[in-house]
Design a protein around this motif. Sequence first.
Motif, short mmCIF file in Angstrom:
data_model
loop_
_atom_site.label_atom_id
_atom_site.label_comp_id
_atom_site.label_asym_id
_atom_site.label_seq_id
_atom_site.Cartn_x
_atom_site.Cartn_y
_atom_site.Cartn_z
N ILE A 93 0.84 -1.20 0.00
CA ILE A 93 0.00 0.00 0.00
C ILE A 93 0.87 1.25 0.00
CG2 ILE A 93 -1.68 1.37 1.30
CD1 ILE A 93 -2.90 -1.29 2.28
N ALA A 94 1.85 1.30 0.90
CA ALA A 94 2.72 2.47 0.98
C ALA A 94 3.51 2.66 -0.31
CB ALA A 94 3.66 2.35 2.18
N GLU A 95 3.98 1.57 -0.89
CA GLU A 95 4.74 1.68 -2.13
C GLU A 95 3.86 2.18 -3.27
OE1 GLU A 95 7.98 1.56 -2.45
OE2 GLU A 95 8.08 1.16 -0.31
N ALA A 96 2.63 1.68 -3.35
CA ALA A 96 1.71 2.12 -4.41
C ALA A 96 1.42 3.61 -4.28
CB ALA A 96 0.42 1.31 -4.36
N ARG A 102 4.49 9.52 -9.48
CA ARG A 102 5.92 9.83 -9.50
C ARG A 102 6.38 10.50 -10.79
NH1 ARG A 102 5.35 4.97 -11.23
NH2 ARG A 102 6.72 4.04 -12.75
N ASP A 103 5.69 10.26 -11.91
CA ASP A 103 6.11 10.89 -13.16
C ASP A 103 5.90 12.41 -13.13
OD1 ASP A 103 6.89 8.45 -14.19
OD2 ASP A 103 4.96 8.09 -15.17
N LYS A 104 4.81 12.85 -12.50
CA LYS A 104 4.54 14.29 -12.40
C LYS A 104 5.21 14.92 -11.19
CE LYS A 104 0.11 14.16 -14.77
NZ LYS A 104 -1.33 14.27 -14.64
N VAL A 105 5.34 14.14 -10.11
CA VAL A 105 5.92 14.65 -8.86
C VAL A 105 7.03 13.69 -8.42
CG1 VAL A 105 5.43 15.45 -6.51
CG2 VAL A 105 3.65 15.56 -8.25
N PRO A 106 8.22 13.82 -8.99
CA PRO A 106 9.30 12.88 -8.67
C PRO A 106 9.63 12.80 -7.18
CG PRO A 106 9.91 14.22 -10.56
CD PRO A 106 8.62 14.79 -10.01
N THR A 107 9.41 13.90 -6.44
CA THR A 107 9.73 13.89 -5.01
C THR A 107 8.75 13.07 -4.18
OG1 THR A 107 8.52 15.97 -4.73
CG2 THR A 107 10.91 16.12 -5.09
N SER A 108 7.68 12.56 -4.80
CA SER A 108 6.72 11.74 -4.04
C SER A 108 7.39 10.48 -3.48
CB SER A 108 5.52 11.36 -4.90
OG SER A 108 5.90 10.52 -5.96
N VAL A 109 8.47 10.03 -4.12
CA VAL A 109 9.14 8.83 -3.62
C VAL A 109 9.93 9.10 -2.34
CG1 VAL A 109 9.26 7.79 -5.91
CG2 VAL A 109 11.20 9.12 -5.06
N LEU A 110 10.02 10.37 -1.92
CA LEU A 110 10.71 10.70 -0.68
C LEU A 110 9.83 10.52 0.55
CD1 LEU A 110 12.65 13.89 -1.79
CD2 LEU A 110 13.48 11.52 -1.70
N SER A 111 8.55 10.33 0.35
CA SER A 111 7.65 10.10 1.49
C SER A 111 8.01 8.77 2.15
CB SER A 111 6.19 10.07 1.03
OG SER A 111 5.36 9.69 2.11
N ARG A 112 8.07 8.77 3.46
CA ARG A 112 8.44 7.57 4.20
C ARG A 112 7.23 6.91 4.86
NH1 ARG A 112 11.34 8.06 8.41
NH2 ARG A 112 10.47 10.07 8.97
N GLY A 113 6.03 7.29 4.41
CA GLY A 113 4.81 6.79 5.04
C GLY A 113 4.73 5.27 5.06
N LEU A 114 4.08 4.77 6.10
CA LEU A 114 3.86 3.34 6.28
C LEU A 114 2.38 3.02 6.13
CD1 LEU A 114 5.93 2.55 9.51
CD2 LEU A 114 6.64 2.26 7.13
N ALA A 115 2.10 1.75 5.91
CA ALA A 115 0.74 1.23 5.99
C ALA A 115 0.84 -0.08 6.75
CB ALA A 115 0.15 1.01 4.60
N GLY A 116 -0.12 -0.33 7.61
CA GLY A 116 -0.07 -1.56 8.37
C GLY A 116 -1.33 -1.81 9.15
N THR A 121 -7.56 -2.86 12.74
CA THR A 121 -7.59 -1.54 12.12
C THR A 121 -6.46 -1.39 11.11
OG1 THR A 121 -8.54 -0.57 14.13
CG2 THR A 121 -7.48 0.95 12.60
N LEU A 122 -6.79 -0.82 9.97
CA LEU A 122 -5.80 -0.47 8.96
C LEU A 122 -5.33 0.95 9.22
CD1 LEU A 122 -4.32 -1.04 6.24
CD2 LEU A 122 -6.34 -0.07 5.10
N ILE A 123 -4.02 1.15 9.28
CA ILE A 123 -3.44 2.48 9.47
C ILE A 123 -2.59 2.81 8.25
CG2 ILE A 123 -1.90 3.93 10.86
CD1 ILE A 123 -2.69 2.23 13.29
N VAL A 124 -2.80 3.99 7.68
CA VAL A 124 -2.05 4.42 6.50
C VAL A 124 -1.57 5.85 6.71
CG1 VAL A 124 -2.12 4.82 4.00
CG2 VAL A 124 -3.49 2.96 5.01
N ASN A 125 -0.28 6.08 6.43
CA ASN A 125 0.30 7.43 6.46
C ASN A 125 0.33 8.00 5.06
OD1 ASN A 125 3.02 6.23 8.55
ND2 ASN A 125 1.07 7.01 9.24
N LEU A 126 -0.22 9.20 4.89
CA LEU A 126 -0.13 9.92 3.62
C LEU A 126 0.70 11.18 3.80
CD1 LEU A 126 -3.82 9.79 2.28
CD2 LEU A 126 -1.92 8.24 1.79
N PRO A 127 1.27 11.70 2.72
CA PRO A 127 1.99 12.97 2.81
C PRO A 127 1.04 14.10 3.22
CG PRO A 127 2.43 11.87 0.72
CD PRO A 127 1.32 11.12 1.38
N GLY A 128 1.61 15.22 3.59
CA GLY A 128 0.82 16.36 4.05
C GLY A 128 0.34 17.30 2.97
#
Length: 158
Positions: A93-96, A102-116, A121-128
């Motif tokens: 999930i986090a990798e997807a 990523r093609d439009k926003v190359p820096t999106s790969v710098l997010s370190r968010g987790l999913a687990g 309960t499913l917990i997902v971190n998204l960028p701000g």
Amino acid sequence: MRALVITVSNRASAGIYEDKSGPLLADLLRRDAGCEVEGPVVVPDGDPVEAALRQGLADGYDVIVTTGGTGLTPMDLTPEVTARVISREIPGIAEAIRWANRDKVPTSVLSRGLAGQAGETLIVNLPGSSGGVRDGVAVLAPILQHAVDQIRGGDHPR
């Protein structure tokens, strides 16, 4: 599905500026994923994130989605705090989410968010950022119900 939105922002929690990503996330989860949403709860990064996540677990939410705190600055601690709460990581999930735009926003790969998973309960971190929230929900909406069903012991639909 009951969802809790947590905005992680030192500045928004201090009233320096208005939280924009949390309300957007809540609206998108309602509209695109059919969730009954509470929040956003706005907290500074670090231990307050853990407290908010644990409260969400105690309150029995199906899904908890955070926005913010996933970057590379020394104050971005949300992934580390989330790791203390989840029992099983769901890396796909986090990798997807990282690769969604990523093609439009190359820096999106710098997010370190987790999913687990934490309990049921499913917990997902998204960028701000609003773009990161939109990209994240685009990944989550089609899989959210199935992921929650699986966490609760459901079988694959036939």
